[in-house]
Scaffold this active site. Structure first.
Site, PDB file in Angstrom:
ATOM      1  N   ASP A 356       0.842  -1.200   0.000  1.00 38.07           N
ATOM      2  CA  ASP A 356       0.000   0.000   0.000  1.00 38.07           C
ATOM      3  C   ASP A 356       0.873   1.244   0.000  1.00 38.07           C
ATOM      4  OD1 ASP A 356      -2.411  -1.156   0.177  1.00 38.07           O
ATOM      5  OD2 ASP A 356      -2.635  -0.919   2.339  1.00 38.07           O
ATOM      6  N   ASP A 699      -5.344  -3.705   4.254  1.00 39.95           N
ATOM      7  CA  ASP A 699      -5.893  -3.316   5.557  1.00 39.95           C
ATOM      8  C   ASP A 699      -7.417  -3.383   5.635  1.00 39.95           C
ATOM      9  OD1 ASP A 699      -6.222  -1.211   3.856  1.00 39.95           O
ATOM     10  OD2 ASP A 699      -4.821   0.130   4.891  1.00 39.95           O
ATOM     11  N   ASP A 703      -9.758  -6.601   1.385  1.00 39.64           N
ATOM     12  CA  ASP A 703      -8.405  -7.042   1.033  1.00 39.64           C
ATOM     13  C   ASP A 703      -8.163  -8.487   1.449  1.00 39.64           C
ATOM     14  OD1 ASP A 703      -7.641  -4.655  -0.074  1.00 39.64           O
ATOM     15  OD2 ASP A 703      -6.884  -3.834   1.810  1.00 39.64           O
TER      16      ASP A 703
END
Ligand code: ATP
Length: 958
Positions: A356, A699, A703
């Site tokens: 990310d 997160d 996901d």
């Protein structure tokens, strides 16, 4: 209250005394289960309040009464089982058989020694296993779950262990249910109950009262501890905690024994077992061959046992487990908590890390730097979440949007509440603020369509909720907008929460005017918000057709500076409008402006990216943010990407690429922007189809599939949802990219240390087996006795071999490519080394024994010399094994203090074995002279030289 207390207490206490937990079971007539009662009765029964929750004093009282909300550890069952497991081992069977036979042969002392060794071996194995498990268990406390509760009418965040029966728990998508709850209210609540029922499809919940006989899986009005909220929100009253929950029941039934096993430990355990069987067969053949030669059965039996004991690598599985556990502990110290042990092996082979952006490459500390409205550009001063700062007009960063010629193109935008800003919000005429109505509405909308809060804590400011939203609150504060006043007058009536798929959030606020259906504020990704807008607001609050190009070019200019850009929009709903929905808003909203926020890259990110690249591990950024923002941030951390060159792809690009070309395109790109969780899953699949071992961070609730699909699923300890954490293999307690790199490094080190141990231990076993086999086949006197072999194996494995697990990382660890996952632990080069050392040991021990006997030493003395030679070679070789490639003298001699301690302990043991009468009696040894020691040390040194030459040849590519 006081009158009802005994009834509630007796209710819960009855459950506590009932190990079957049948208190909530179907058909328990005397003790009505909570799913069969209406909410108000559950509230009465548990003496709580469905709106305010329990007050703090009552919580303290109940905690003292009911204890902590955690699963009990079934230690005793665990201990018995673990001890039992140590005996369930072929080597122990051989030793026990040997002990019995030696009793019949009248060798009572040998029998006692063998039994003692069995006991010590069992104890050492047991302690190692307990310690390894304790180390792993301790990790769980590092990823503590928290729960949102109402206590005394106030919303609080408490550790899940602190919950007591009667607590009112608030849940939202992504949370893990912290105790068994009876739902009191909910909205579109869906829960993944697979932990309990095995059913992986999320189930919808509701509040209806159910028949008493409803089985657990069908109790729609209950939430069970350990299950995961995948959508919606809800509130429930705690009806059972800790071991009393349904999860506690399952835990108890399973005995809670978590074996410390990974594919590698299992493979090695299987290898050891196969080897043991083969060696036992060989020992039997040798025994029969000896008998055929006419040897005495007693002598032959001793020899066969010696062969078996020597050749079986009994310490291997335990050493592997300990090495893994030590590695896991080191990772935890570096803030990567391993949830599934096998991942430690996978980390060393990781070839690509997909991470990310927000919070991992960046700090996730948002500060609004610039604002844009259809009428102008504004700078925002100040830093962090403090209220200090101003909003001032600035020079346009790109051609200023063209104002139409003053015509009022307003279509449907009326100020809710009339001419003044509603709810007492500051008026555009506020002296501190530029005169631009759109700016006011944009700031107010950003702050009202918002779930974050900021509190002063000590000298700083504490953010609760999403930092993106907190930054928007701060910006509104700097403009003097009092959002609380607005919300008091125009309370929120409905909302569409932000999701990564939707990429915007909407709230509906009640209007003070009866003819108005309310005001909707939206904030979110620029493209998504633009899809909803037909108009934009001018400086006087009037609407005109939205100039998409102008909005997009403003957004791009901001994103090119690495800023995260959100658009704001609003509309007034006519009275009698339907429920708030995305389709309802589409094409009807008015864009008010853009918020651009800065999120500084993490300090260590660039160095970690470089370290990964040097280690042959590719790094890719996957983000929900705009591609331009992502590319700029990527450049700041050392990841080069360019949309034109195809190294930066958007979610839309991914969808447009044909399936057969996707893997190649994904492999080439370094930045993936505006990617949905579903696309993340495809991305991982594409990388894996190219043979990559992929680590992926995540997160959000959505996901979870990608985290499971990744070879190494990594979740965020701070910002991640419980759902993501459950799906992941590793939790980063600091959300930092540098920690992923650290975990990869530690993973590689664990593998290195395992290999070192195996390369070190195997030659001893092989040589011991071979020395005995040759002796039997030649009909010669045994150079080493079974009990002496036991001594060598047991003492050196613990005092020397295990110390390799503490070996620090080798300097070149992160400059070599990842280990191919299918590469065997022992490469050809290492196999040759193992054979070389074995051969040297056999030749050395044989020569020494014969030489000692030939020069007048007793057989006991000659054997003592042979035993000491084995140990001396092992000690020297141990130093060589500290590195698989570098020569021993290049390694820092004090780099591993444990190893030095181990060597000293072993040396003490050898002296005792050689010179104390007790040990001489037990192990049939005898004192030897200084000249014998010289020969021993000389031979050991020669062996080390041979290994050094082998290493050198390997390094030169031979
Ligand atoms: P990463 O995946 O690297 O963490 P991200 O945080 O930018 O990236 P998302 O949280 O999916 O990814 O956000 C995607 C986009 O949605 C953002 O670029 C922003 O425009 C918008 N957005 C983010 N948070 C909110 C929010 N709380 N409300 C409305 N829109 C938001």
């Amino acid at each position: 209250m006081a009158k009802r207390r005994p009834s509630r207490n007796s209710h819960v206490t009855a459950r506590q005394q009932d190990p079957s937990g049948s208190g909530t079971g179907p058909g328990d007539a005397g003790d009505p289960a909570h799913h069969g009662l209406p909410v108000h009765e559950v509230v009465l029964l548990l003496e709580t309040d469905a709106a305010r929750g329990l007050d703090q004093e009552e919580v303290a009282r109940r905690r003292a009464q009911f204890g902590v909300n955690e699963l009990p550890r079934s230690q005793r069952a665990g201990i018995a089982r673990k001890l039992g497991r140590q005996f369930n081992n072929p080597l122990v069977y051989v030793l026990l058989a040997a002990a019995v036979v030696t009793v019949f042969l009248g060798e009572f002392l040998d029998s006692a020694v063998i039994l003692a060794v069995v006991l010590v071996n069992t104890l050492i194995g047991f302690i190692q296993e307990v310690r390894a498990e304790a180390a792993l268990d301790a990790l769980h406390s590092l990823v503590r779950t928290h729960a949102a509760v109402m206590r005394g009418g106030e919303r609080k965040h408490v550790p899940s262990e602190d919950l007591v029966p009667g607590d009112l728990v608030l849940l939202e998508a992504g949370d893990k249910v912290p105790a068994d709850l009876r739902l009191v209210r909910l909205s579109a609540l869906r829960v993944d109950e697979s932990a309990l029922t095995g059913e992986s499809d999320p189930v919808a919940k509701d509040e209806v009262v159910l028949p008493q006989v409803t089985p657990v899986a069908d109790r729609r009005n209950m939430l069970y501890s350990g299950t995961l909220v995948t959508a919606g929100t809800g509130a429930g009253i705690v009806v059972a905690i800790g071991g009393e929950t349904e999860l506690g029941e399952i835990h108890r039934l399973m005995g809670a024994v978590r074996p410390v096993a990974t594919p590698l430990t299992l493979k090695l355990a299987r290898f050891s077992t196969t080897l043991t069987v083969a060696i036992l067969a060989l020992a039997a053949v040798a025994f029969l061959a000896g008998l055929a030669h006419g040897e005495r059965p007693g002598q032959m039996f001793t020899a066969a046992v010696a062969l078996a004991v020597g050749a079986i690598p009994e310490g291997l599985p335990a050493a592997v487990t300990v090495t893994l556990a030590i590695g896991v502990r080191r990772m935890a110290r570096r803030r990567a908590v391993v949830r599934r042990l096998p991942v430690v092996e996978t980390l060393g082979s990781t070839t690509v890390i997909c991470s990310d952006k927000t919070g991992t490459f960046t700090e996730n500390q948002m500060t609004i730097r610039a604002l844009w409205t259809p009428s102008g550009w504004y700078d925002v001063t100040g830093s962090g979440y403090g209220p200090e700062g101003h909003i001032t007009p600035s020079a346009p960063q790109h051609p200023a949007p063209q104002h139409p010629d003053g015509r009022n193109l307003a279509a449907g935008v009326t100020r809710p509440g009339g001419a003044a800003m509603p709810g007492g919000a500051a008026h555009p005429g506020d002296a501190a603020l530029p005169k631009d109505d759109a700016l006011q509405w944009s700031l107010l909308g950003g702050a009202a369509c918002n779930d974050a809060s900021i509190r002063r804590e000590g000298a700083g400011w504490q953010v609760r909720g999403d930092p993106t939203e907190a930054a928007m609150l701060v910006a509104a504060g700097k403009a003097g907008i009092k959002v609380q006043d607005f919300l008091a007058a125009n309370p929120r009536q409905a909302e569409l929460p932000f999701t990564s798929e939707r990429q915007f959030m909407a709230t509906l606020h009640a209007s003070t005017l009866p003819e108005d259906g309310g005001t909707v504020f939206v904030k979110g990704a620029v493209e998504r918000v633009l899809e909803l807008c037909a108009h934009e607001m001018d400086g006087q609050g009037a609407g005109r057709p939205v100039r998409r190009h102008a909005v997009l070019s403003a957004a791009h200019a901001l994103a090119d500076d690495g800023l995260r850009v959100l658009a704001t929009a609003m509309m007034s709903l006519p009275a009698g409008s339907g429920p708030l929905s995305a389709t309802e808003l589409r094409g009807r909203m008015t864009l008010t402006g853009l918020h651009a926020m800065h999120d500084p890259p993490r300090e260590a990110a660039a160095a970690s990216v470089k370290a990964c690249q040097r280690a042959g591990v590719g790094v890719k950024m996957i983000t929900g943010d705009h591609v331009r923002t992502a590319v700029t941030v990527a450049a700041a951390v050392g990841l080069a990407a360019d949309s034109a060159a195809g190294t930066a792809l958007t979610g839309a690009d991914l969808d447009a690429i044909p399936a057969d070309r996707l893997p190649e395109a994904v492999e080439r790109a370094t930045v993936f922007a505006r990617v949905s969780p579903e696309q993340k899953l495809r991305l991982i699949g594409a990388l894996q189809s190219r043979g990559h071992v992929a680590a992926m961070t995540g997160d959000g609730v959505n996901d979870a599939p990608a985290l499971r699909q990744a070879n190494v699923g990594i979740s965020m300890g701070r910002s991640g949802t419980e759902v993501a954490k459950e799906a992941s293999d590793i939790v980063l307690t600091d959300d930092d990219f540098a920690t992923i790199e650290a975990a990869v490094e530690e993973g590689r080190n664990v593998f290195d240390n395992l290999t070192k141990f195996i390369v070190w231990t195997l030659p001893t076993n092989m040589a011991e087996g071979l020395v005995i086999l040759v002796a039997i086949l030649l009909g010669a006197t045994l150079p080493i006795l079974p009990t002496q072999i036991l001594w060598i194996n047991m003492t050196t494995a613990v005092a020397l071999g295990l110390m390799l697990a503490f070996e620090p990382k080798e300097p070149g660890l992160m400059s070599r490519p990842p280990r191919p996952p299918d590469r065997p632990l022992l490469t050809w080069a290492l196999t040759v080394r193992v054979l070389l050392v074995s051969a040297l040991l056999v030749a050395g021990a044989w020569w020494l024994f014969e030489h000692e006997v030939a020069t007048g030493a007793s057989v006991a003395q000659a054997r003592t010399s042979a035993v000491n030679l084995f140990v001396a070679v092992e000690v020297f070789y141990l130093f060589s094994c500290r590195s698989l490639t570098r020569p021993a003298w290049r390694i820092h001699p004090f780099g591993n203090r444990w190893l030095l301690v181990g060597v000293l302990v072993q040396a003490g043991g050898q002296l005792a074995l050689t010179y104390t009468p007790l040990m001489n009696g037990l192990f049939h040894t005898a004192p030897i002279g200084a000249d014998a020691w010289l020969r021993i040390l000389g031979l050991a040194l020669l062996a080390s030289l041979a290994v050094a030459v082998d290493k050198r040849l390997r390094r030169r590519g031979f």
